[in-house]
Write a protein that holds these residues in place. Structure first.
Motif, short mmCIF file in Angstrom:
data_model
loop_
_atom_site.label_atom_id
_atom_site.label_comp_id
_atom_site.label_asym_id
_atom_site.label_seq_id
_atom_site.Cartn_x
_atom_site.Cartn_y
_atom_site.Cartn_z
N LEU A 569 0.82 -1.22 0.00
CA LEU A 569 0.00 0.00 0.00
C LEU A 569 0.85 1.27 0.00
N PRO A 570 1.89 1.37 0.86
CA PRO A 570 2.72 2.58 0.80
C PRO A 570 3.29 2.83 -0.59
N LEU A 571 3.77 1.76 -1.26
CA LEU A 571 4.35 1.93 -2.60
C LEU A 571 3.31 2.38 -3.62
N ILE A 572 2.10 1.79 -3.52
CA ILE A 572 1.02 2.19 -4.45
C ILE A 572 0.68 3.66 -4.24
N ILE A 573 0.56 4.07 -2.96
CA ILE A 573 0.23 5.48 -2.64
C ILE A 573 1.30 6.40 -3.22
N VAL A 574 2.57 6.05 -2.97
CA VAL A 574 3.69 6.90 -3.41
C VAL A 574 3.73 7.00 -4.95
N CYS A 575 3.58 5.85 -5.64
CA CYS A 575 3.65 5.85 -7.11
C CYS A 575 2.48 6.63 -7.72
N LEU A 576 1.29 6.47 -7.13
CA LEU A 576 0.14 7.22 -7.63
C LEU A 576 0.35 8.72 -7.46
N PHE A 577 0.85 9.10 -6.28
CA PHE A 577 1.10 10.52 -6.01
C PHE A 577 2.17 11.06 -6.97
N ALA A 578 3.24 10.26 -7.17
CA ALA A 578 4.33 10.68 -8.07
C ALA A 578 3.80 10.89 -9.48
N PHE A 579 2.91 9.97 -9.94
CA PHE A 579 2.36 10.12 -11.30
C PHE A 579 1.49 11.37 -11.39
N LEU A 580 0.68 11.59 -10.35
CA LEU A 580 -0.22 12.76 -10.32
C LEU A 580 0.59 14.05 -10.38
N VAL A 581 1.65 14.12 -9.56
CA VAL A 581 2.50 15.33 -9.51
C VAL A 581 3.19 15.53 -10.87
N ALA A 582 3.78 14.44 -11.40
CA ALA A 582 4.48 14.53 -12.70
C ALA A 582 3.50 14.97 -13.78
N HIS A 583 2.28 14.44 -13.73
CA HIS A 583 1.28 14.79 -14.74
C HIS A 583 0.92 16.28 -14.65
N CYS A 584 0.71 16.78 -13.42
CA CYS A 584 0.36 18.20 -13.23
C CYS A 584 1.46 19.11 -13.78
#
Length: 656
Positions: A569-584
């Motif tokens: 779960l921590p890795l999924i949260i981190v990767c999702l957040f990283a993708f969201l930030v990179a996308h923005c």
């Protein structure tokens, strides 16, 4: 602003591109319409608060329509209404675990009580003792606490046993069971993949133990995104070569393997086989031959496309390089996603608050069980729909404001010959221009997107409701409609972005700007295709790079914790957040590249570098134009599509 609006009609017939020469208000009727719509949104909020919804939401109410913690007014035909509940501040459900998922409510009698039971009560005697010691009566109002154990109606009027330990929800005065297993059925519907609560507990405890690491990694992804925006201009050429080599190797490798398999199968067929086996082998051989020929044709076409596109790829690289320079000259652009995100969060919080108010607004009505529900009657019951349209339109409006701000700042940068003469903060100057002149254009553009989004959402809702009931043909048609609307939405978003750029350059209204931008894009269709394919893939590689780097750092840091059960779960949260930030962040980069391209196309169309018609463009783009002209001359005067695209217009034709 009023001063700027006076001359809105004066230049509406102007056709020539005159960068930043004058400002006039655009699409004023649409701004007035948007303001009226926002007033309507405010009315919904005011109406729900005025009808007591805010008090009912915060303080809570019982099944007879009484608000807890205050004196209530008697309502006709409703028993137990009009009680003085000043001392009873908490809502208590007799059967709190009976959750109706379809209607999203607890199917249980609700009462106002003085205190929540802080420990489990196993028998009615315990409930009676709790009432006598704490003064908190957990059975229905008409039953005296002395009769809890003797009255025959006690089993219906008292809470379901055992009464779970519960605590009040902060700010919302409702007693909620402390043990999560009570909501097992509810949780199962939400989280289908978690079969037992121990897995859920392990996952949650994993997130809690590594929350510092998660926050650190989220910060890392933010920093990486900012760094990538600065360095992408230096590595854009390398990224393009990597992409080209991968495509070439992939297509050649695939074709080679298919021909090799065909040759191998052909040798195999010549050996001794039975009649049936021979037929099957021949069919396979024929299929392989078709595949191999198709792959060869595809590879040849791909190579031809790459050959035609090679010069336009050079333009993409040049634009990426200039975009990198823009971020150095306008550092505030990097923070643009933060302001947009902040504005969206504020608006969404307000929207959800009003939505909750709407759930408790209206007049008291008796339901089938004889208890009170609050329903809005008459035409006002359609306020929900208005509120939903508001969510889409205002969210799109906020995003469009970001597009217009970025476009305004980049246009100012591009069309200022001396970069030393740029305004102190072009971003703030762009925001000022947007607020003073172009809010109407943004409102109109965002409304067009809303018009496409609403039917798509309705169709998606119908599709989800009909799951398993409709036939295959209907399902296929629904999916096709949803897909077409999605494509239309994407095309309109791209056209809107270019229309905002045209408005920022020329100060024309939305329709004129969209038409002008569309003409320029059609004239440069091949370049648009190159920039959108190559550029988007480069930005996608950038996103993948950020997600992979953050994920790798996460694995290494979590490895030090030595707690193997809780990585997922921590890795999924981190990767999702990283993708969201990179996308923005990278979507801002993409926006800048698109705006630069339109400015470049206009520049090459109306200027030719001669005295009085000098180019505005950067040195790198100038080099690109010079190289293109050289290759044009070599290919013979005016030869090829590239020549037609770059040939400047004759002075007389510039007002087409």
């Amino acid at each position: 602003p009023a001063m700027g609006c006076c001359s809105s009609a004066a230049h509406s017939s102007k056709r020539e591109w005159k960068p930043l020469e004058d400002r006039s208000c655009t699409d004023i009727p649409w701004l007035l319409l948007f303001i009226l719509f926002c007033v309507g949104m405010g009315f919904i909020c005011g109406f729900s608060i005025a009808t007591g919804a805010a008090a009912r939401l915060v303080s809570g109410y019982d099944s007879y329509g009484n608000i807890c913690g205050q004196k209530n007014v008697m309502v006709d035909e409703i028993v137990n209404s009009g009680l003085d509940l000043t001392q009873k501040k908490y809502v208590f459900f007799l059967d709190p675990c009976n959750v109706d998922l379809v209607h999203r409510k607890i199917k249980s009698i609700a009462l106002c009580v003085a205190a929540c039971p802080r420990k489990e009560l196993k028998t009615l005697a315990d409930v009676q003792k709790f009432a006598e010691t704490n003064g908190s009566h957990l059975c229905s109002y008409e039953l005296q606490s002395s009769k809890y154990t003797t009255d025959s109606q006690a089993s219906k009027l008292c809470p379901k046993l055992p009464v779970p330990e519960s605590a009040p929800i902060p700010f919302f005065h409702r007693c909620a069971p402390v043990n999560i297993s009570c909501y097992a059925k509810f949780a199962e519907a939400l989280i289908t993949f978690v079969s037992d609560s121990s897995v859920l507990h392990r996952l949650i405890s994993g997130v809690m133990t590594s929350k510092e690491i998660i926050m650190g990694l989220c910060l890392l992804s933010l920093v990486l995104s900012m760094i990538l925006m600065v360095i992408i201009r230096y590595i854009s050429r390398v990224l393009v070569w990597i992409l080209t080599i991968l495509v070439v190797l992939g297509s050649l490798g695939g074709t080679g393997v298919l021909w090799w398999l065909y040759a191998k199968q052909r040798n195999f067929v010549s050996e001794t086989l039975t009649a049936d086996q021979l037929q099957v082998a021949k069919d396979n051989l024929q299929a392989l031959l078709v595949y191999a020929i198709s792959a060869t044709v595809f590879t040849v076409i791909l190579f031809l496309i790459m050959l035609i596109m090679r010069k336009r790829v050079a333009l993409t690289i040049a634009l990426f390089h200039v975009a990198g320079k823009v971020f150095i000259h306008l550092p505030l652009l990097v923070f643009q996603p933060f302001w947009t995100f902040f504005a969206l969060i504020l608006f969404w919080s307000y929207w959800i608050m009003v939505l909750l108010f709407l759930g408790t607004t209206g007049s008291p009505v008796l339901n089938e069980e004889g208890f009170v529900e609050f329903r809005v009657l008459g035409p006002l019951q359609y306020m929900w729909w208005y509120h939903v349209v508001g969510l889409i339109w205002i969210s799109e409006f906020i995003l469009a404001c970001q597009q217009m701000t970025v476009a305004g700042a980049v246009v100012t940068y591009y069309f200022t010959r001396e970069k030393r003469n740029l305004p102190f903060t072009p971003i703030l100057a762009s925001v000022n221009r947007l607020v003073c002149y172009h809010l109407g254009t943004v409102a109109k553009g965002s409304f067009i997107i809303t018009l496409v989004k609403i039917p798509r959402m309705i169709l998606m809702y119908i599709h989800s409701q009909l799951k398993g009931k409709e036939n295959a043909c209907a399902r296929c048609m629904l999916k096709a409609c949803i897909c077409c609307l999605w494509c239309l939405e994407k095309c309109l978003t791209y056209l809107n972005q270019n229309a905002y750029t045209a408005t920022a350059i020329n100060s024309t209204n939305f329709c004129t700007s969209a038409k002008d931008a569309f003409v320029i894009l059609v004239e440069n269709a091949l370049r648009v295709a190159a920039i959108n394919t190559v550029g988007d893939f480069m930005l996608f590689l950038g996103k993948v790079l950020i997600v992979c780097s953050t994920g790798l750092a996460g694995v290494m840091l979590l490895n030090y914790q030595r707690d193997y059960t809780v990585w997922v779960l921590p890795l999924i949260i981190v990767c999702l957040f990283a993708f969201l930030v990179a996308h923005c962040f990278l979507s801002i980069y993409e926006m800048v590249v698109d705006v630069l391209f339109l400015c470049f196309a206009i520049d090459t169309k109306y200027n030719d570098g001669s005295p009085g018609r000098e180019f505005y463009m950067d040195k790198i783009l100038m080099e690109f134009v010079e190289n293109s002209r050289k290759s044009m001359k070599e290919a013979g005067r005016g030869g090829g599509a590239e020549g037609r695209e770059l040939k400047p217009m004759a002075p007389g034709a510039s007002s087409s």
